[in-house]
Design a protein around this motif. Structure first.
Motif, PDB file in Angstrom:
ATOM      1  N   VAL A  47       0.857  -1.185   0.000  1.00 38.31           N
ATOM      2  CA  VAL A  47       0.000   0.000   0.000  1.00 38.31           C
ATOM      3  C   VAL A  47       0.894   1.236   0.000  1.00 38.31           C
ATOM      4  O   VAL A  47       1.856   1.318   0.778  1.00 38.31           O
ATOM      5  CB  VAL A  47      -0.935   0.026   1.217  1.00 38.31           C
ATOM      6  N   THR A  48       0.586   2.159  -0.874  1.00 41.10           N
ATOM      7  CA  THR A  48       1.337   3.408  -0.955  1.00 41.10           C
ATOM      8  C   THR A  48       0.472   4.549  -0.438  1.00 41.10           C
ATOM      9  O   THR A  48      -0.687   4.682  -0.819  1.00 41.10           O
ATOM     10  CB  THR A  48       1.748   3.705  -2.410  1.00 41.10           C
ATOM     11  N   SER A  49       1.046   5.355   0.449  1.00 37.92           N
ATOM     12  CA  SER A  49       0.367   6.558   0.922  1.00 37.92           C
ATOM     13  C   SER A  49       1.126   7.774   0.429  1.00 37.92           C
ATOM     14  O   SER A  49       2.360   7.761   0.350  1.00 37.92           O
ATOM     15  CB  SER A  49       0.281   6.585   2.455  1.00 37.92           C
ATOM     16  N   ILE A  50       0.383   8.813   0.069  1.00 36.65           N
ATOM     17  CA  ILE A  50       1.003  10.056  -0.366  1.00 36.65           C
ATOM     18  C   ILE A  50       0.322  11.195   0.367  1.00 36.65           C
ATOM     19  O   ILE A  50      -0.893  11.361   0.297  1.00 36.65           O
ATOM     20  CB  ILE A  50       0.912  10.227  -1.907  1.00 36.65           C
ATOM     21  N   ASP A  51       1.099  11.942   1.123  1.00 38.64           N
ATOM     22  CA  ASP A  51       0.604  13.062   1.911  1.00 38.64           C
ATOM     23  C   ASP A  51       0.549  14.296   1.013  1.00 38.64           C
ATOM     24  O   ASP A  51       1.583  14.817   0.586  1.00 38.64           O
ATOM     25  CB  ASP A  51       1.529  13.311   3.100  1.00 38.64           C
ATOM     26  N   ARG A  52      -0.650  14.752   0.729  1.00 42.32           N
ATOM     27  CA  ARG A  52      -0.811  15.859  -0.203  1.00 42.32           C
ATOM     28  C   ARG A  52      -0.275  17.179   0.361  1.00 42.32           C
ATOM     29  O   ARG A  52       0.078  18.073  -0.400  1.00 42.32           O
ATOM     30  CB  ARG A  52      -2.293  16.017  -0.570  1.00 42.32           C
ATOM     31  N   GLU A  53      -0.195  17.315   1.662  1.00 42.12           N
ATOM     32  CA  GLU A  53       0.299  18.546   2.267  1.00 42.12           C
ATOM     33  C   GLU A  53       1.804  18.470   2.562  1.00 42.12           C
ATOM     34  O   GLU A  53       2.577  19.335   2.163  1.00 42.12           O
ATOM     35  CB  GLU A  53      -0.474  18.863   3.542  1.00 42.12           C
ATOM     36  N   GLY A  54       2.232  17.420   3.250  1.00 40.88           N
ATOM     37  CA  GLY A  54       3.644  17.299   3.625  1.00 40.88           C
ATOM     38  C   GLY A  54       4.533  16.724   2.550  1.00 40.88           C
ATOM     39  O   GLY A  54       5.761  16.876   2.595  1.00 40.88           O
ATOM     40  N   GLY A  55       3.945  16.020   1.569  1.00 37.62           N
ATOM     41  CA  GLY A  55       4.719  15.459   0.467  1.00 37.62           C
ATOM     42  C   GLY A  55       5.309  14.087   0.715  1.00 37.62           C
ATOM     43  O   GLY A  55       5.974  13.531  -0.152  1.00 37.62           O
ATOM     44  N   GLY A  56       5.066  13.513   1.894  1.00 44.55           N
ATOM     45  CA  GLY A  56       5.629  12.201   2.182  1.00 44.55           C
ATOM     46  C   GLY A  56       4.981  11.094   1.377  1.00 44.55           C
ATOM     47  O   GLY A  56       3.755  10.962   1.353  1.00 44.55           O
ATOM     48  N   LEU A  57       5.805  10.308   0.686  1.00 44.64           N
ATOM     49  CA  LEU A  57       5.325   9.124  -0.031  1.00 44.64           C
ATOM     50  C   LEU A  57       5.933   7.902   0.638  1.00 44.64           C
ATOM     51  O   LEU A  57       7.160   7.811   0.761  1.00 44.64           O
ATOM     52  CB  LEU A  57       5.702   9.180  -1.509  1.00 44.64           C
ATOM     53  N   LYS A  58       5.088   6.972   1.084  1.00 42.18           N
ATOM     54  CA  LYS A  58       5.558   5.790   1.791  1.00 42.18           C
ATOM     55  C   LYS A  58       4.938   4.541   1.182  1.00 42.18           C
ATOM     56  O   LYS A  58       3.772   4.536   0.809  1.00 42.18           O
ATOM     57  CB  LYS A  58       5.205   5.874   3.284  1.00 42.18           C
ATOM     58  N   VAL A  59       5.740   3.498   1.093  1.00 44.20           N
ATOM     59  CA  VAL A  59       5.283   2.205   0.604  1.00 44.20           C
ATOM     60  C   VAL A  59       5.323   1.221   1.772  1.00 44.20           C
ATOM     61  O   VAL A  59       6.360   1.082   2.434  1.00 44.20           O
ATOM     62  CB  VAL A  59       6.158   1.689  -0.559  1.00 44.20           C
ATOM     63  N   PHE A  60       4.204   0.550   2.030  1.00 41.11           N
ATOM     64  CA  PHE A  60       4.101  -0.390   3.135  1.00 41.11           C
ATOM     65  C   PHE A  60       3.808  -1.788   2.608  1.00 41.11           C
ATOM     66  O   PHE A  60       3.040  -1.969   1.661  1.00 41.11           O
ATOM     67  CB  PHE A  60       2.960   0.010   4.091  1.00 41.11           C
TER      68      PHE A  60
END
Length: 349
Positions: A47-60
């Protein structure tokens, strides 16, 4: 929950509202502005999350629906497009992301930049390893920032070097057009636009894959029209026409409408307090990971002329069906030394 950032993993129950689905896990709180999408790599769910405000992209890595999410990769995306030397900076935190699978079943990410005004708003990234930065491909379909996309798959003709053909349907919300792009055999080659036809910009599509049939059935719905349409996909015929360099195009469109009806005719007495003639319905596609699944359409052979598909018995797992990524042919497996373990749903157990 946008107001709190709470994330829930639930077991779907068609007989209950989504708010009442059984909760399997509640991963740690994410940003309220985070969006999510998933992909499958070597039978493992990520699962990939992308923070629209902070810009963090993480793959879990998600070993099991009720298991904790294990971080595999993270980076920070900027607000503007960066240097081409850093592939991950060629995508902004505002990009619309979706997944499409190549003929070898490797996951690709389509990133559409909302700030790009030309027909070059899209980039394609290949996930070579879920724990490493994505690789930006040299070619991408010509899409605008207002494009809505849907990947579709069709069984390749006998003798083909690939198990299935891959295409991308794109609806331009401003131009009111439907374009169909075919994925090249190698990602260094250009995507080919085989058809562009008029289509209301708010139309949305969903696929239904029937075992034994080479192409999916497609449902189209537009809130503006308040119509639902059942369509046939003539993808193989169009791809064959191009591969054989025939001078004339096929007589049937790529997406051929077969049947349509007003949404209000389905619920003439209305629904949820809305009068029947005011009802709208928008199809939602749930087939993103179909080519890397064990869905009967994937493991059955195409039988377009017969009534019964040729499909193996799936109760004990498809006999002789290898994992989606043949370790000797497809992309390399994710490093099991990082705690990934065996595939989460081993059909052999």
């Amino acid at each position: 929950r946008r107001e709190t950032g709470e994330l829930r993993v639930c077991a779907a129950d068609l007989h209950l509202p989504a708010e009442q689905w059984p909760i399997l896990s509640t991963p740690p709180v994410f940003s309220k502005s985070a969006d999510f999408f998933s992909f499958t790599f070597n039978e493992h769910l990520f699962v990939t999350s992308i923070d629209r405000e902070g810009g963090g992209l993480k793959v879990f890595h998600v070993a099991d629906p009720s298991a904790p999410w294990n971080a595999a990769f993270d980076t920070t995306l900027s607000e503007t497009l960066g240097d081409e030397g850093d592939a991950m900076q060629m995508m902004t935190r505002s990009a619309k992301l979706s997944v499409i699978y190549a003929q070898d079943r490797s996951p690709l990410v389509i990133a559409i930049e909302p700030s790009v005004e030309s027909e070059a708003a899209a980039s394609i990234f290949k996930i070579v390893d879920p724990g490493k930065p994505w690789v930006r491909c040299a070619q991408a379909p010509a899409l605008s920032a207002k494009a809505w996309t849907l990947p579709v798959y069709a069984k390749a003709k006998p003798g083909s070097t690939a198990p299935f053909e891959v295409a991308l349907l794109s609806i331009d919300e401003v131009r009111n057009e439907l374009s169909v792009f075919t994925m090249p055999r190698t990602l260094e080659q250009p995507w080919v636009n085989i058809s562009t036809t008029p289509c209301i910009g708010d139309t949305r599509l969903c696929c239904a894959y029937v075992p034994g049939k080479p192409e999916p059935v497609i449902m189209a719905g537009s809130p503006t029209e308040r119509m639902l349409k059942l369509c046939h996909l003539n993808l193989i015929e169009w791809i064959t026409n191009i591969q054989e360099n025939k001078p004339e195009k096929p007589t049937v469109p790529v997406l051929e409408e077969k049947f349509s009806r007003k949404v209000g005719s389905i619920w003439p007495e209305g629904r949820d307090g809305v009068e029947g003639h005011l009802l709208v319905a928008t199809p939602i596609d749930c087939t993103t990971d179909l080519p890397v699944s064990r869905h009967p359409w994937v493991v059955s052979s195409a039988n377009p002329g017969g009534d019964q598909p040729s499909s193996p018995d799936l109760q004990q797992g498809p006999p002789g069906f290898a994992p989606p990524f043949d370790m000797g042919k497809g992309p390399p497996g994710f490093d099991m030394g990082k705690g990934m373990g065996k595939p989460p749903f081993d059909m052999g157990k």
